[in-house]
Design an enzyme around this catalytic site. Structure first.
Site, PDB file in Angstrom:
ATOM      1  N   GLU A 107       0.804  -1.160   0.140  1.00 33.59           N
ATOM      2  CA  GLU A 107       0.010   0.000  -0.022  1.00 33.59           C
ATOM      3  C   GLU A 107       0.691   1.264   0.121  1.00 33.59           C
ATOM      4  O   GLU A 107       0.545   2.293  -0.723  1.00 33.59           O
ATOM      5  CB  GLU A 107      -0.893  -0.064   1.269  1.00 33.59           C
ATOM      6  CG  GLU A 107      -2.006  -1.188   1.099  1.00 33.59           C
ATOM      7  CD  GLU A 107      -2.934  -1.049   2.218  1.00 33.59           C
ATOM      8  OE1 GLU A 107      -2.650  -1.499   3.354  1.00 33.59           O
ATOM      9  OE2 GLU A 107      -4.221  -0.567   2.066  1.00 33.59           O
ATOM     10  N   GLU A 127      -4.021  -9.215   3.524  1.00 35.09           N
ATOM     11  CA  GLU A 127      -4.792  -9.210   4.898  1.00 35.09           C
ATOM     12  C   GLU A 127      -6.157 -10.165   5.105  1.00 35.09           C
ATOM     13  O   GLU A 127      -6.623 -10.193   6.046  1.00 35.09           O
ATOM     14  CB  GLU A 127      -5.408  -7.575   4.807  1.00 35.09           C
ATOM     15  CG  GLU A 127      -4.327  -6.575   4.914  1.00 35.09           C
ATOM     16  CD  GLU A 127      -3.659  -6.283   3.887  1.00 35.09           C
ATOM     17  OE1 GLU A 127      -3.684  -6.910   2.949  1.00 35.09           O
ATOM     18  OE2 GLU A 127      -2.748  -5.198   4.013  1.00 35.09           O
TER      19      GLU A 127
END
Ligand SMILES: NC(=O)c1ccc[n+]([C@@H]2O[C@H](COP(=O)([O-])OP(=O)(O)OC[C@H]3O[C@@H](n4cnc5c(N)ncnc54)[C@H](O)[C@@H]3O)[C@@H](O)[C@H]2O)c1
Length: 691
Positions: A107, A127
């Site tokens: 990210e 995730e």
């Protein structure tokens, strides 16, 4: 060189500012790393000499994720915005990736203008495997870069995508030479400057998401294709909703959606269970009295005795890891059959593209068959996987004792026999250990490592390490009937059978277990395995439901009927024949069949499992409650989003479990006696997994 903080340096290399993070072992996004990025960026932007900025990591990897341990805890430090600093930079920022850029790491890289990587690098947003979604803008940026379809695949699987594929997908802009990442990234930065490339931000790229707008079928089809895989889990669906938002909403709105959905997952029970499971697996490798520096026994060759169902699968694990295997059988035809099954398994994997034809030959080349146990003289470890009979196992172990070199590990794959008794026939009981693989042994992740009375610490430490090397999840257990996994399974099986005699039908019980999240219920499992395992026609007197079914040649899926009837597609249907058999049994037993609720089925099947887990802990047969959960998640399909039996017991309340056991004890006797440890936990207001 300027030190930004304890884990971050800033240097100017010609006209390129380089921010270097160095926070071993994996440069996880701790507070220090986040501050390093934020303040490093401020320094680089303020540096008049820097025309472009490179973000790079020391050590074995780029930022490999968030600091999971800190998730959910409150942060009171002053606010910083490292992602914003990267994205708002007036100078081009290039992320230089090696090792893995995972989760928050990727990210952060997506907030940079460009990404370069060495060919061995991998990127991913894993995730979902912790019951979460990427909550730092990744759900909005990735689809803009790679399009919704690829983002769906990446984010719902959590896969680590190799650099070359990342390049094709557009996650990475250029590959640079292995080992020359810093130079390569700086050269790329200079190219960007020389070509006067625009300050492209991922958030502003819109072609791929715009092309998908008005095409909800992309998502509908993806959901349908993966319904089985995602069953019961919240996180895949929540990730999908974020990608829908990336397609349908402006960037800033999409970020709000991401934040909202992230908070929902973070606060939910599923992610808590999945994060617990993640740490439980790591914890299982820690053995209190076997320190990390216990000397290991090198295992460069393995012998396996028995080329049956288990022996063949076990051999494949080692060949897959590049370790040569010698398989010993009693008869040539059994050996040929065993080796043939292994080859067929490999060829099937190759035909599906899992491995190449060359891999098949390479792996088969590592497996040698023999009819002579003396062939095991030079191997470092032997795993015995012959028939489950004490006399045969003892005979084999006394022979192994004479044949194997000093220091070799002598392991048995027994499911239930006493390993101390097996070890007693050798002059080296310290070398004897149980390695309980699960069927199919080449597929199932779980390995119960069974410590006998005299097993030495190096043998334990080596077995635990080796398990990891062959891709297994190991838990150390003690010698007791059924060890940990099957001992707890026995409770559920018994209750399933008893419930049938009280008026529940197999499909009712299976449905409750399936809806709870197990891949299948106990009766569907029996049909799959075959009802005639251990059944002998000549001795069958129709005394059990299984006898009655087998006598009608209803032996499970393989005969087209068992507890269920199977159609030509092997789809199970409730069987009137079975129902009649059960009703006749119940009538003969004089019991009045009653209506049994789903709730009762669930409690009857699962409370005794938690209770047995408590007994196992009491007896020291498992080191910790979380090891029991690791066993049930990896070997028996306990849904990971429900944490395992011990975690689940804690969640619903141990007082409830205790009260349930007491009620059953009052109704049906001491078979249901609550474990002393369960009583104690409740009395002290404690629980198993969050002490
Ligand atoms: N099948 C399972 O699901 C499972 C799961 C875990 C553990 N186990 C255990 O693994 C062991 C093997 O089970 P399996 O299902 O593979 O049995 P299997 O019957 O499929 O295979 C046993 C093999 O051992 C060979 N054999 C017998 N005596 C031998 C000897 N003296 N020397 C060499 N080979 C010999 C047989 O020829 C046969 O091929 C048992 O102890 C069983 O309890 C089985």
């Amino acid at each position: 060189m300027t030190a930004i903080n304890a884990v971050t340096d800033y240097t100017l290399d010609g006209d390129v500012g380089v921010i270097t993070l160095n926070s071993p072992p994996v440069n996880a996004l701790s507070r220090g790393v986040l501050e390093g990025i934020a303040f490093g960026m401020q320094a680089a932007v303020a540096d008049p000499g820097a025309k472009a900025i490179v973000l790079i990591c020391e050590g074995r990897t780029f930022i490999a994720g968030a600091d999971i341990g800190g998730l959910g805890s409150r942060r009171e430090e002053r606010p910083i915005d490292p992602m914003g600093e990267l994205e708002r930079s007036p100078k081009p920022v290039i992320a230089a990736i090696h090792g893995t850029a995972l989760g928050g790491g990727l990210e952060a890289a997506l907030c940079c203008n460009y990404r370069v990587a060495v060919p061995s690098a991998r990127c991913g947003l894993p995730e979902v495997n912790l019951g979460l979604l990427p909550g730092a803008g990744g759900t909005q940026r990735l689809p803009r870069l790679v399009g919704p379809q690829k983002a769906l695949e990446m984010m719902t699987s959590g896969m680590h995508v190799p650099a070359r594929q990342c390049l094709e997908m557009g996650v990475v802009d250029e590959l640079v030479e292995e080992g020359k990442l810093r130079e390569g990234a700086i050269a790329f930065a200079r190219k960007v400057l020389a070509e006067n490339r625009p300050l492209r931000k991922v958030r502003d790229i819109s072609e791929k998401v715009e092309a998908a707008r008005g095409h909800p079928e992309i998502f509908a089809e993806f959901r349908k294709a993966n319904a089985r895989k995602f069953r019961g889990f919240m996180a895949p669906e929540w990730n999908i909703r974020c990608i829908e938002a990336a397609v349908n909403q402006p960037f800033d709105e999409g970020i709000k959606t991401e934040q909202k959905l992230f908070r929902e997952l973070l606060a939910g029970e599923q992610s808590a269970a999945q994060r617990y499971a993640f740490f439980a697996e790591r914890q299982a490798n820690k053995i209190p009295d076997v320190p990390d520096d216990t000397p290991l026994i090198p295992v460069n060759s393995v012998g396996i005795i028995g080329a049956g169902t288990m022996g063949g699968g076990i051999a494949m694990n080692f060949a897959n890891a590049g370790i040569p295997v010698t398989i010993v059988e009693v008869k040539q035809d059994a050996l040929d059959r065993g080796l043939g099954v292994i080859r067929k398994n490999y060829e099937r994997t190759a035909s599906r593209g899992g491995i190449t034809a060359a891999d098949v030959e390479k792996r088969m080349g590592l497996i040698t068959g023999s009819l002579d146990m003396n062939a095991l003289a030079p191997v470092d470890m032997v795993i015995e996987a012959v028939f489950e009979r004490m006399d045969i196992k003892k005979d084999i172990f006394s022979k192994l004792d004479a044949i194997c070199k000093p220091g070799a590990i002598l392991a048995t794959n027994t499911s239930a026999l006493n390993i101390d008794e097996i070890a007693s026939v050798t002059k080296r009981p310290e070398a004897v250990i149980g390695l309980h693989f699960f069927s199919p042994a080449n597929v199932m992740k779980l390995l119960e490592v069974v410590r006998a009375d005299h097993t030495s610490k190096p043998v334990i430490a080596t077995s635990m390490k080796l398990a990891k090397k062959i891709g297994k999840v190991a838990a150390l257990v003690g010698v007791c009937p059924g060890f940990v996994g099957n001992r707890i399974l026995g409770q559920r099986q018994r209750e399933a059978q008893k419930l049938m005699f009280e008026g529940a039908m197999p499909w009712d019980i299976d449905r409750v277990m399936y809806d709870f999240g197990f891949p299948m219920g106990p009766f569907a499992m029996s049909d799959l395995a075959g009802l005639d395992i251990g059944w002998v026609k000549e001795n069958s007197r129709g005394e059990t439901i299984r006898d009655a079914l087998c006598e009608l040649d209803r032996r499970g899926q393989k005969t087209g009927a068992g507890y269920y009837d199977y159609d030509e597609n092997r789809v199970a249907h409730p069987s009137p024949v079975t129902e009649k058999i059960i009703q006749d049994f119940v009538a003969r037993s004089g019991v009045n069949a009653r209506t049994i609720t789903d709730e009762e089925i669930l409690e009857r099947c699962l409370y005794p499992m938690v209770n047995e887990g408590a007994k196992i802990l009491e007896e020291g047969m498992a080191i910790r409650a979380s090891d029991i959960d690791v066993i049930w998640e990896n070997g028996y399909g306990w849904p990971v989003y429900r944490g395992g039996p011990m975690w689940w017991g804690d969640q619903i309340g141990l007082d409830k479990v205790l009260a349930g056991m007491k009620k059953l004890q009052a109704q049906m006797g001491d078979l249901y006696k609550p474990a002393a440890l369960l009583e104690k936990m409740v009395a002290e207001g404690k629980n198993f997994t969050r002490v």
